[in-house]
Design an enzyme around this catalytic site. Structure first.
Site, PDB file in Angstrom:
ATOM      1  N   HIS A   2       1.773  11.080  -2.164  1.00 56.52           N
ATOM      2  CA  HIS A   2       0.532  10.913  -1.420  1.00 56.52           C
ATOM      3  C   HIS A   2      -0.153  12.275  -1.386  1.00 56.52           C
ATOM      4  O   HIS A   2       0.288  13.175  -0.678  1.00 56.52           O
ATOM      5  CB  HIS A   2       0.835  10.395  -0.013  1.00 56.52           C
ATOM      6  CG  HIS A   2      -0.357   9.827   0.681  1.00 56.52           C
ATOM      7  ND1 HIS A   2      -0.428   9.657   2.040  1.00 56.52           N
ATOM      8  CD2 HIS A   2      -1.540   9.392   0.202  1.00 56.52           C
ATOM      9  CE1 HIS A   2      -1.595   9.131   2.369  1.00 56.52           C
ATOM     10  NE2 HIS A   2      -2.285   8.962   1.263  1.00 56.52           N
ATOM     11  N   HIS A  59       0.860  -1.190   0.000  1.00 53.79           N
ATOM     12  CA  HIS A  59       0.000   0.000   0.000  1.00 53.79           C
ATOM     13  C   HIS A  59       0.895   1.239   0.000  1.00 53.79           C
ATOM     14  O   HIS A  59       1.858   1.310   0.767  1.00 53.79           O
ATOM     15  CB  HIS A  59      -0.890  -0.014   1.255  1.00 53.79           C
ATOM     16  CG  HIS A  59      -1.663   1.248   1.468  1.00 53.79           C
ATOM     17  ND1 HIS A  59      -1.301   2.199   2.408  1.00 53.79           N
ATOM     18  CD2 HIS A  59      -2.776   1.724   0.855  1.00 53.79           C
ATOM     19  CE1 HIS A  59      -2.177   3.192   2.368  1.00 53.79           C
ATOM     20  NE2 HIS A  59      -3.066   2.939   1.436  1.00 53.79           N
TER      21      HIS A  59
END
Length: 487
Positions: free
Chosen positions: A68, A22
């Site tokens: 991110h 992830h």
């Protein structure tokens, strides 16, 4: 344990648990760590087979960055990540690497991604002839191949409203799985595929004819490369889990959504995962890159339990342990009971109480090697250490167990000679977790090493078992002598 691949590798991808990362590009926490190709390389070297990249437009015209979104993480160029995947994809396993993309790009940049991916991977890249697959190919047929999983561009444009003017910059507002993770706000079950949610600003609502044309040009090349289509479920959970007859897809649920689904629609999840792929990802509040308990997903057939591989803690030890099975190749054939259907089309119900099918006996004989791997004052300043061993079974709820040896005082090479018995209802998913601690009367007991082993791959007999540190790296010399017996 067997170090060879010994599972049948010729079934469709949906028949396997797959070692899944992830936010694979993060070096540390979810909010402010650097983005880099280094953790991607480390994950691939460990055997991870699913790499996640979040794509955002850069400041210059054709620049595509991995970061991110809506956090303080520093970006890394996409091309750097792609080249690292190309160079290290098969360093530890020949079986396919799946790149899951969370895409925040305009159609012209999607076209650029298609070009970069095609040029970087060349013949390593696999994509299907047809628009959508009726059944996924097998790991065996995809050896040394790289495949892409994301939403098709058409669905992306629809989910963002046809009149959206491209995607927003990382500072903008375009809701996605990243929104939850960055904000820590729990997701809503009615909107299950977090990748597909959108909440664009009004300022971005005018799509010109020119942009439309670039979208038409950009979308086909990008869409053609997608092997595993990320679905676009709408409405209630039961609807999202409906199985289509003519196509297979991937669905993403957060760990909380999975827990809810397991409570209310457990058999629907099992049925869905027989042919389709289910990906579970960490909740947004895990900003320190911690992880969750993977067994709920595995008990329901979820193939991709996405973990923060740069994280830490006992959940990650379990993940490391599970994928030591089948020669560490990153693909584990799911147990038959998760794939079977009864005469009335019924599937396995994870809630039912099962009978014990196997009993594992574990005898902890002795341990050694701490004197070589730790300083003489690491555990106690004035005397040799006082070691004891904790032995756990982690698996189906009925199989969970915890045992502990006696403490051997003042000894660098403790001999316990104690045996423990573990009755198992689902041995196929059971993990044996072993942890050595050093007793400390006044403070927290010191850590002396750990390992986690898949019960399905244990070989009977007396074995030398190496221990690992808290990050999962193998200690050079610390070992336990352990006996395994199935009755």
């Amino acid at each position: 344990m067997s170090f060879q691949v010994h599972h049948d590798m010729t079934a469709p991808l949906s028949h396997y648990f797959i070692y899944t990362g992830h936010n694979s590009y993060l070096t540390g926490n979810q909010l402010s760590s650097d983005c880099s190709e280094v953790p991607i390389v480390k994950a691939l070297q460990r055997g991870v087979r699913v790499i996640e990249l979040d794509l955002w437009p850069g400041s210059s015209k054709d620049e595509i960055l991995v970061l991110h979104g809506r956090t303080l993480t520093t970006p890394v160029p996409l091309i750097k990540c792609l080249k690292s995947i190309r160079d290290y994809a098969f360093s530890s396993s020949p079986y396919p690497v799946i790149i899951t993309l969370e895409d925040h790009l305009r159609p012209d940049l999607q076209s650029k991604v298609a070009e970069m991916v095609t040029q970087t991977f060349g013949g390593m890249l696999y994509y299907p002839e047809s628009d959508s697959l009726v059944q996924f190919p097998s790991p065996e047929s995809l050896k040394h191949r790289i495949i892409i999983s994301t939403k098709p561009p058409k669905e992306y444009l629809e989910s963002n409203g046809i009149k959206q003017k491209g995607a927003l910059s990382p500072g903008g507002r375009n809701s996605s799985e990243e929104d939850e993770e960055a904000s820590g706000i729990p997701d809503h079950t009615a909107e299950l595929e977090a990748d597909d949610r959108s909440n664009s600003d009004q300022d971005d609502a005018d799509l010109t004819d020119c942009d439309n044309k670039s979208g038409q040009l950009g979308a086909p090349a990008y869409k053609r490369l997608i092997t595993i289509h990320a679905g676009k479920p709408k409405g209630q959970l039961k609807d999202a889990l409906k199985v289509a007859v003519d196509k297979v897809r991937r669905l993403s649920l957060s760990e909380q959504e999975l827990e809810k689904a397991a409570t209310t629609n457990g058999t629907d999840v099992v049925r869905f995962t027989q042919n389709n792929i289910l990906r579970i990802y960490p909740k947004g509040t895990r900003i320190t890159s911690s992880n969750y308990k993977p067994l709920v997903g595995w008990m329901h057939g979820a193939q991709m339990i996405a973990f923060n591989m740069q994280g830490y803690g006992k959940s990650l030890w379990l993940m490391h342990g599970m994928f030591r099975a089948n020669g560490g190749c990153g693909y584990l054939k799911k147990p038959d009971f998760l794939m079977e259907k009864g005469p009335n089309n019924e599937v396995f119900d994870p809630k039912i109480k099962l009978a014990v099918t196997k009993t594992l006996k574990v005898k902890v004989y002795l341990g050694d090697g701490w004197r070589l791997d730790f300083s003489h004052t690491h555990f106690d300043s004035y005397s040799p250490p006082d070691f004891y061993t904790k032995v756990y079974i982690v698996g189906a709820p009925a199989d969970a167990a915890k045992k502990k040896t006696k403490i051997i005082e003042d000894n660098w090479s403790p001999a316990w000679n104690q045996e423990f018995t573990f009755p198992l209802t689902v041995p196929e998913l059971a993990l044996l977790r072993i942890e050595v601690r050093e007793y400390d009367m006044s403070e927290k007991d010191d850590f002396g090493g750990q390992t986690c082993l898949p019960v399905s791959d244990l070989r009977p007999g007396i074995r030398s078992v190496p221990l690992h540190d808290k990050k999962g790296e193998k200690l050079k010399n610390v070992r336990l002598l352990v006996g395994f017996q199935f009755v």
